[in-house]
Motif scaffolding. Structure first.
Motif, mmCIF file in Angstrom:
data_model
loop_
_atom_site.group_PDB
_atom_site.id
_atom_site.type_symbol
_atom_site.label_atom_id
_atom_site.label_comp_id
_atom_site.label_asym_id
_atom_site.label_seq_id
_atom_site.Cartn_x
_atom_site.Cartn_y
_atom_site.Cartn_z
ATOM 1 N N UNK A 115 0.867 -1.171 0.000
ATOM 2 C CA UNK A 115 0.000 0.000 0.000
ATOM 3 C C UNK A 115 0.904 1.221 0.000
ATOM 4 N N UNK A 116 0.788 2.076 -1.005
ATOM 5 C CA UNK A 116 1.523 3.337 -1.016
ATOM 6 C C UNK A 116 0.705 4.337 -0.223
ATOM 7 N N UNK A 117 1.209 4.703 0.941
ATOM 8 C CA UNK A 117 0.442 5.504 1.879
ATOM 9 C C UNK A 117 0.591 6.995 1.615
ATOM 10 N N UNK A 118 -0.435 7.731 1.996
ATOM 11 C CA UNK A 118 -0.397 9.184 1.969
ATOM 12 C C UNK A 118 -0.442 9.684 3.404
ATOM 13 N N UNK A 119 -0.027 10.918 3.590
ATOM 14 C CA UNK A 119 0.009 11.519 4.913
ATOM 15 C C UNK A 119 -1.351 11.378 5.597
ATOM 16 N N UNK A 120 -1.350 10.836 6.824
ATOM 17 C CA UNK A 120 -2.562 10.670 7.595
ATOM 18 C C UNK A 120 -3.292 9.366 7.374
ATOM 19 N N UNK A 121 -2.900 8.599 6.361
ATOM 20 C CA UNK A 121 -3.581 7.341 6.058
ATOM 21 C C UNK A 121 -3.205 6.277 7.079
ATOM 22 N N UNK A 122 -4.173 5.454 7.468
ATOM 23 C CA UNK A 122 -3.938 4.355 8.400
ATOM 24 C C UNK A 122 -4.288 3.037 7.719
ATOM 25 N N UNK A 123 -3.514 1.990 8.029
ATOM 26 C CA UNK A 123 -3.819 0.650 7.538
ATOM 27 C C UNK A 123 -3.786 -0.327 8.710
ATOM 28 N N UNK A 147 -5.608 -5.779 17.709
ATOM 29 C CA UNK A 147 -4.498 -5.794 16.761
ATOM 30 C C UNK A 147 -3.746 -4.474 16.747
ATOM 31 N N UNK A 148 -3.077 -4.220 15.646
ATOM 32 C CA UNK A 148 -2.264 -3.020 15.467
ATOM 33 C C UNK A 148 -2.629 -2.346 14.154
ATOM 34 N N UNK A 149 -2.392 -1.041 14.071
ATOM 35 C CA UNK A 149 -2.532 -0.263 12.839
ATOM 36 C C UNK A 149 -1.257 0.540 12.640
ATOM 37 N N UNK A 150 -0.983 0.878 11.387
ATOM 38 C CA UNK A 150 0.091 1.815 11.061
ATOM 39 C C UNK A 150 -0.560 3.056 10.478
ATOM 40 N N UNK A 151 -0.096 4.225 10.925
ATOM 41 C CA UNK A 151 -0.560 5.492 10.385
ATOM 42 C C UNK A 151 0.641 6.270 9.866
ATOM 43 N N UNK A 152 0.568 6.733 8.610
ATOM 44 C CA UNK A 152 1.598 7.605 8.042
ATOM 45 C C UNK A 152 1.374 9.011 8.596
ATOM 46 N N UNK A 153 2.409 9.606 9.150
ATOM 47 C CA UNK A 153 2.263 10.930 9.768
ATOM 48 C C UNK A 153 2.870 12.007 8.872
#
Length: 192
Positions: free
Chosen positions: A3-11, A166-172
């Motif tokens: 997933x190519x993330x953008x600022x603020x996006x969470x997966x 579980x866990x999430x990742x968020x791009x800051x």
């Protein structure tokens, strides 16, 4: 599939089969941007440093960085300091391994930062990224590319945080200034 993330996006860090990831690697890569000079283009070595700050209820309780390579509980480990970057072809110059299954239950967020220890700004850096990799099979899960330069010397890149069981990742992607993770604490606190 990345997933190519953008600022603020969470997966979510759930596996496709519904199971949870157990171990992830946050990789950081960068290259020095060529600079035009009197005798043509040249590059200067850039020393970026990856750090992971472990939080419990918005309070920092531990940190992993080039001078403290393993968290006190052993669940987070830095692979070592790279003083120049540019390993090449999108590879990780520095990496932090997180054994999600071993992270103590009171730790609810792990914030990943990058800073220029030698003080160069991000105008002198190109192709910078952080990526999350499933450490059990080497599959890249998410990538956040640092776009643009800037007159700042650090960035709050991403966080891994608990979400239910579980866990999430968020791009800051928040720019900041500082040579070490301690300098970045005022910029980290608002993104918790």
């Amino acid at each position: 599939m990345t997933v190519n993330m953008t600022k603020g996006q969470a997966i979510s860090l759930q596996k496709n089969d519904g199971g949870s990831l157990t171990a992830v690697r946050m990789g950081l890569g960068w290259q020095a941007a060529p600079r035009r000079g009197l005798f043509g283009s040249r590059t200067r070595e850039i020393d970026l440093d990856a750090s992971a700050v472990l939080f419990a209820d918005k309070q920092p309780v531990d940190v992993v960085f080039f001078r403290h390579l393993v968290s006190d509980d052993g669940s987070v480990r830095h692979t070592g300091d790279n003083l120049v970057g540019g390993v090449g072809a999108g590879g990780d110059d520095e990496a932090i391994l997180v054994d999600l299954a071993r992270v103590p239950v009171h730790i609810d967020q792990i914030v990943f930062t990058v800073n220029s220890f030698t003080g160069q700004t991000f105008q002198e850096v190109q192709n910078a990224f952080c990526r999350l990799v499933d450490e059990t099979n080497g599959q890249e899960l998410a990538r956040y590319t640092l776009a643009g330069g800037g007159q700042y010397t650090a960035q709050i890149m991403a966080k891994v945080h608990r979400a239910g069981t579980g866990w999430q990742m968020t791009a800051i992607g928040t720019p900041a200034n500082g040579r070490t993770f301690q300098d970045l604490m005022p910029a980290i606190l608002p993104v918790l």
